[in-house]
Design an enzyme around this catalytic site. Structure first.
Site, mmCIF file in Angstrom:
data_model
loop_
_atom_site.group_PDB
_atom_site.id
_atom_site.type_symbol
_atom_site.label_atom_id
_atom_site.label_comp_id
_atom_site.label_asym_id
_atom_site.label_seq_id
_atom_site.Cartn_x
_atom_site.Cartn_y
_atom_site.Cartn_z
ATOM 1 N N ARG A 107 -18.332 39.180 36.917
ATOM 2 C CA ARG A 107 -18.968 38.956 38.220
ATOM 3 C C ARG A 107 -19.290 37.478 38.358
ATOM 4 O O ARG A 107 -19.084 36.685 37.439
ATOM 5 C CB ARG A 107 -20.265 39.760 38.318
ATOM 6 N N LYS B 285 -19.276 46.451 24.499
ATOM 7 C CA LYS B 285 -19.177 45.277 23.640
ATOM 8 C C LYS B 285 -18.202 45.480 22.478
ATOM 9 O O LYS B 285 -17.466 44.570 22.107
ATOM 10 C CB LYS B 285 -20.558 44.893 23.121
ATOM 11 N N HIS C 105 -34.104 36.654 25.692
ATOM 12 C CA HIS C 105 -32.693 36.828 26.044
ATOM 13 C C HIS C 105 -32.422 36.688 27.538
ATOM 14 O O HIS C 105 -31.319 36.990 27.998
ATOM 15 C CB HIS C 105 -32.162 38.181 25.546
#
Length: 652
Positions: free
Chosen positions: A314, A133, A252
C-alpha cells in the site's frame, strides 16, 4: 491477471482512459491527501464517513460523501460491502483504500474487482503473497533477496521452536506470522525465558489476528529500520524511488521518518534498492509498495548486514518524504498505474535531490505515558513553513474511535541538518488547546545531538525516554509576560471595581507604589509559581509568547501549551461579568455552594467554590443584588464557560 481484474486501456495523452471518479475508502489526512491530487487531475472524488466523521474535513472537501455506518471502524470503515455499495450508488469507477483499514485486505481488493470497479492498489495475489510473514520470507529467499537468519518452519511445537531459538542464538525475536503494528512480538534474551515469551506471543497473536503461528528471527542488537519505496505497473515495469529511514519508533510505531537514510553510501543504496525491486518483481507487483529491511548498524550500514523484513502492499504514511526528494506525486502515480498507464518515469530518470524529514503530530500527552487526548480542538494553529498533511481543522473533534493523528509535518532542505532544524522549528510552532499534543516531545527528539549526528537505532527513543518525556516547563520570559498580563488586568479591574488596595497586596505579594522589582503569584497548569518581575524586563518585543485570552490565559511555547490562571479577585475574572453572569473559568468540580436562588447578596460575597487545576477558586458576587439563577450543585462537574449563577443588580 487474477480473476476479473480490470485495468483501463493505457492513456497516450495523459487523459484518455484515466479514472474519472474515485471513492476513497478511508478518512482523515490520507483521504484529504488523495482528494488534493485527484482534484488536480480532474478526478471527481467520493468520501465515505461514519457517524463520528459526519462533519470531518475529508467529507467537506470531497465532491460527494456517503454515510457508511456507526462510529466504530468495524461497523463502518471496515465493512467492505458498504464501501462497494457506496461506490456503485455514486457512480465511482475506482476505489482507493489509502492506508490502514482495508488497504491490505486481499479479499476486499478482489471484491472491488469482482464488482467491476478499479482497485487502486496491487493485485490481490500480491497482497496475499506478502500478507503472511513466513510465506513472504520464503518467497524472498527463493527470489534471492537477503532475509534475516531465523526459523520459518511448519512445526510449531514448543520443543521445536525452542530448539531453533537455541540454534539461532540469543537474543531472538518471536513474531506472529500474521502480525503487524508490534503485536504478537517478543524479544527473548535467554533460553530459560523462551517458553513464557512464546505463550504470551501466541496468546496475543491469536487474539489480534486469529492466528497463533509464529516465526523466529535473530534479534539485531543495533537495528535500523530502512525501507525502499517501489512502484510497478501492469506492463512489467518496476522501479524504486530510493530509501527512507524509519528507525525512530516507539513501541514499533514510527515517529520520525526521513529520506534518504543517514550514513547510506552509494554502493549500499544500490544493493538494497536492487533487492527491493527484485522483491517487487517476485510478486508481479503493480502500484505503490514498500519493502522493509532491518539493518545491523553496529558498524555502519553495509549491504551484507541488511535483511528483508516484510512488504507493505500500500501507500505508506511517510510517503511525503519520498515525494520531497524525488519531486514526484505518488498518489498521481497510483492513479495513472491503476488506469492502465505505464510508470511515468524510468529508473534512470529518478534521482535524489536534498533531504526531507517527517514527524507525526499526535493528540497525546507524552508526559502521561502518551495517553491519547480527545475532545474538541478549540484552538489549532499549524506551522506555515512546513508541508502539513492533516484531516483536521480548529473546531473539529479528536474522536476516541480512531488513530489520534492530528497531522504530519514535513520539511525539506538541501542538507539533513537544515531539514532537521526546519522540522524542529515547525514542531515548536504548533499551537493546540485544550487537546494535548506531542509537539514538544517531537522538537526535543529532533534536537537530540545523537539524532543530529545520525547515531540512531530503533531503540533511540526508549534509550532517551526519561529526557524526552519530562513535562515541559515555561521559560522565565513566558512567566514574566504572564505576570505582567496579570498585573495589568488586576490593576485595571481593581480600578473598575473600586477594590481595596490591600487586596492586591495580599493576593499578588507586592504594593502598587513599590520599587520596580516585584513578585507575582500565578497558577501555571495548577502549580503555584512566584515570579519576580522587573519593570525593565517587561515589554521586550524580541520575544512574545503566543497567547489566547480568556478566563484563564493559554500561553504557547516550544510546542507546549501552558494554562495560566492569574489570582484575580472576583467573578469578573473568575467567571462573572457586568451583566451578573457567573461563568465557570475552566473545567472543574463544584465543592461548595454558599448561596441559593432568591438570596440577597452583597458585592464580593462568596457564592460558590470551584476546584480546578488542583486549586480552589472562589466565585463571588460582582455587585449588590439578588441570586436570580443558580445552576450549580455541590459535587457537580462543570465545563469551561458554563453559566453557574446570575445576579440581578439591586435597584438604586
Amino acid at each position: 491477471m487474477e480473476g476479473a481484474e480490470r485495468h483501463l486501456e493505457p492513456a497516450h495523452d495523459g487523459v484518455r482512459g484515466m479514472i474519472r471518479s474515485l471513492l476513497i475508502a478511508n478518512r482523515g489526512e490520507i483521504a484529504c491527501r488523495i482528494i488534493r491530487t485527484a482534484r488536480a487531475m480532474g478526478v471527481r472524488t467520493v468520501a465515505v464517513y461514519s457517524d463520528a466523521d459526519a462533519n470531518a474535513l475529508h467529507v467537506r472537501q470531497a465532491d460527494e460523501a456517503v454515510h457508511i455506518g456507526p462510529s466504530p471502524a468495524r461497523e463502518s470503515y471496515l465493512v467492505g460491502e458498504r464501501i462497494i455499495a457506496a461506490a456503485k450508488t455514486t457512480g465511482a469507477e475506482a476505489i482507493h483504500p489509502g492506508y490502514g483499514f482495508l488497504s491490505e485486505n486481499a479479499d476486499f481488493a478482489q471484491a472491488v474487482i469482482d464488482a467491476g470497479l478499479v482497485w487502486v492498489g496491487p493485485k490481490p495475489a500480491s497482497i496475499r503473497a506478502m500478507g503472511l510473514k513466513d510465506a513472504a520470507k520464503k518467497l524472498m529467499q527463493e527470489a534471492g533477496v537477503p532475509t534475516t537468519p531465523g526459523y520459518l518452519g511448519e512445526d510449531q511445537s514448543p520443543e521445536r521452536l525452542k530448539a531453533e531459538a537455541d540454534a539461532i542464538g540469543y537474543p531472538v525475536l518471536i513474531k506472529a506470522v500474521a502480525g503487524g503494528g508490534g503485536k504478537g512480538m517478543r524479544r527473548v534474551d535467554a533460553g530459560e525465558d523462551f517458553a513464557d515469551a512464546l505463550l504470551s506471543c501466541q496468546r496475543e497473536a491469536a487474539s489480534s489476528f486469529g492466528d497463533d503461528r509464529v516465526l523466529l528471527e535473530k534479534y539485531i542488537l543495533s537495528p535500523r529500520h530502512i525501507e525502499v519505496q517501489v512502484f510497478g505497473d501492469a506492463h512489467g515495469n518496476a522501479v524504486h524511488l530510493f530509501e527512507r529511514d524509519c528507525s525512530l519508533q516507539r513501541r514499533h510505531q514510527k515517529v520520525i521518518e526521513e529520506a534518504p537514510a543517514p550514513g547510506m553510501d552509494p554502493d549500499t543504496r544500490a544493493a538494497i534498492c536492487a533487492a527491493a525491486v527484485k522483491a517487487a518483481r517476485a510478486v508481479d507487483y503493480v502500484g505503490a509498495g514498500t519493502i522493509e529491511f532491518i539493518a545491523d548498524a553496529s558498524a555502519g550500514l553495509s549491504a551484507d548486514r541488511i535483511w528483508f523484513m516484510e512488504m507493505n502492499t500500500r501507500l505508506q504514511v511517510e510517503h511525503p518524504v519520498t515525494e520531497a526528494i524525488t519531486g514526484l506525486d505518488l498518489v498521481e502515480w497510483q492513479l495513472r498505474v491503476a488506469s492502465g498507464e505505464p510508470l511515468p518515469k524510468r529508473q534512470e530518470e529518478l534521482s535524489i535531490n536534498g533531504w526531507a524529514i517527517e514527524a507525526r503530530l499526535y493528540a497525546e500527552d507524552p508526559a502521561k505515558g502518551f495517553l491519547p487526548s480527545t475532545g474538541r480542538l478549540e484552538h489549532l494553529a499549524l506551522p506555515d513553513d512546513a508541508r502539513v498533511e492533516t484531516g483536521i481543522e480548529a473546531g473539529d473533534t479528536i474522536s476516541p474511535f480512531y488513530d489520534p493523528m492530528i497531522a504530519k509535518l514535513v520539511t525539506a532542505a538541501a542538507t539533513r541538518d537544515a531539514a532537521i532544524a526546519g522540522l524542529a522549528r515547525a514542531c515548536r510552532e504548533v499551537e493546540c488547546t485544550p487537546v494535548r499534543t506531542n509537539a514538544w516531545f517531537l522538537s526535543r527528539l529532533l534536537d537530540q545531538p545523537a539524532f543530529g549526528s545520525g547515531d540512531i537505532t530503533t531503540a533511540f527513543i526508549s534509550d532517551h525516554l526519561e529526557t524526552l518525556i519530562a513535562p515541559p516547563r515555561p521559560s522565565d520570559t513566558l512567566l514574566e509576560y504572564a505576570a505582567d498580563d496579570a498585573v495589568f488586568d488586576q490593576t485595571h479591574l481593581s480600578d473598575a471595581y473600586d477594590l481595596p488596595q490591600d487586596f492586591l497586596v495580599e493576593r499578588f505579594g507586592f504594593r502598587l507604589n513599590a520599587p520596580s522589582q516585584r513578585t507575582v503569584r500565578l497558577s501555571v497548569d495548577g502549580e503555584c509559581r512566584q515570579v519576580a518581575v522587573s519593570d525593565d524586563a517587561l515589554h521586550d518585543n524580541s520575544y512574545r509568547p503566543s497567547v489566547i485570552d480568556g478566563p484563564r490565559r493559554i500561553y504557547f511555547e516550544d510546542g507546549a501549551a501552558f494554562s495560566v490562571a492569574p489570582p484575580r479577585f472576583d467573578a469578573s475574572a473568575t467567571g462573572g461579568a457586568a451583566d451578573g453572569a457567573i461563568l465557570s473559568p475552566m473545567p472543574g468540580r463544584v465543592i461548595a455552594v454558599e448561596a441559593a436562588a432568591g438570596d440577597s447578596v452583597t458585592k464580593g460575597q462568596k457564592l460558590l467554590t470551584l476546584e480546578a487545576m488542583k486549586m480552589e477558586h472562589s466565585l463571588v458576587a460582582p455587585f449588590d443584588g439578588t441570586v436570580a439563577e443558580l445552576n450549580a450543585a455541590t459535587g457537580g462537574q462543570v465545563s469551561e464557560g458554563a453559566l453557574l449563577a446570575r445576579i440581578e443588580r439591586a435597584e438604586g
